[in-house]
Scaffold this active site. Structure first.
Site, mmCIF file in Angstrom:
data_model
loop_
_atom_site.group_PDB
_atom_site.id
_atom_site.type_symbol
_atom_site.label_atom_id
_atom_site.label_comp_id
_atom_site.label_asym_id
_atom_site.label_seq_id
_atom_site.Cartn_x
_atom_site.Cartn_y
_atom_site.Cartn_z
ATOM 1 N N GLU A 143 0.832 -1.211 0.000
ATOM 2 C CA GLU A 143 0.000 0.000 0.000
ATOM 3 C C GLU A 143 0.864 1.258 0.000
ATOM 4 O OE1 GLU A 143 -2.962 -0.405 -0.780
ATOM 5 O OE2 GLU A 143 -3.179 -2.522 -0.273
ATOM 6 N N HIS A 146 1.963 2.342 -3.368
ATOM 7 C CA HIS A 146 0.949 3.092 -4.129
ATOM 8 C C HIS A 146 1.099 4.598 -3.898
ATOM 9 C CE1 HIS A 146 -1.638 0.225 -6.124
ATOM 10 N NE2 HIS A 146 -1.738 -0.511 -5.027
#
Length: 166
Positions: A143, A146
């Site tokens: 994550e 990202h």
């Protein structure tokens, strides 16, 4: 309320952008962003049977924000990470088949750090630290990438590290 149709898919140029920090005066917006992230993650879980966390840029919210919802005992339930910073990444790594909501039928073989510490602000703008191991460490690395415009396809171990989800 954002839904599955709002999820950015592989190839969308916004997925490759570096996100801006959430500013303190934007804190009132965070609850709405988190509600959207939660909604899309629940739709992914229902349709594809996976999804433990989602990063804001996957919905075109170009801010350093991650929403994770892993129930105990493996996790803490819903956690909001505002402006996270990864620290103390272990030298020890492991390999796994990684998946991503932005390309839900593709798996990518990657190498991740076995443990790390994450420093962040919670949804009340209180500073937090959390040491993560194994699956949660891998999840937060995915994550966090990202937020820097990095997809797991860019971390593939080699050119044979791709397969369709069975």
């Amino acid at each position: 309320m954002k839904g599955l149709a709002d999820l950015l898919l592989l190839g969308d140029p916004r997925l490759y952008e570096i996100c801006a920090e959430v500013e303190p005066d934007e804190l009132p917006l965070v609850a709405g962003w988190v509600a959207d992230l939660h909604n899309v993650m629940e739709e992914i879980r229902a349709k594809y049977n996976f999804g433990r966390a989602i990063a804001a840029p996957q919905l075109g919210i170009m801010k350093r924000l991650i929403y994770m919802n892993v129930p105990p005992p493996a996790g803490r339930g819903p956690v909001v990470f505002i402006n996270p910073v990864l620290e103390d990444l272990s030298d020890e790594t492991f390999e796994l088949w990684d998946d991503c909501m932005s390309f839900p039928n593709l798996l990518v073989r990657v190498r991740r750090h076995k443990s790390l510490t994450i420093r962040y602000f919670d949804e009340h703008w209180r500073p937090q630290r959390w040491h993560l191991d194994d699956a949660l460490s891998e999840l937060l690395q995915h994550e966090y990438d990202h937020l820097d415009g990095i997809l797991c396809t860019m971390r593939a171990i080699d050119d044979k590290s791709f397969r369709w989800r069975p």
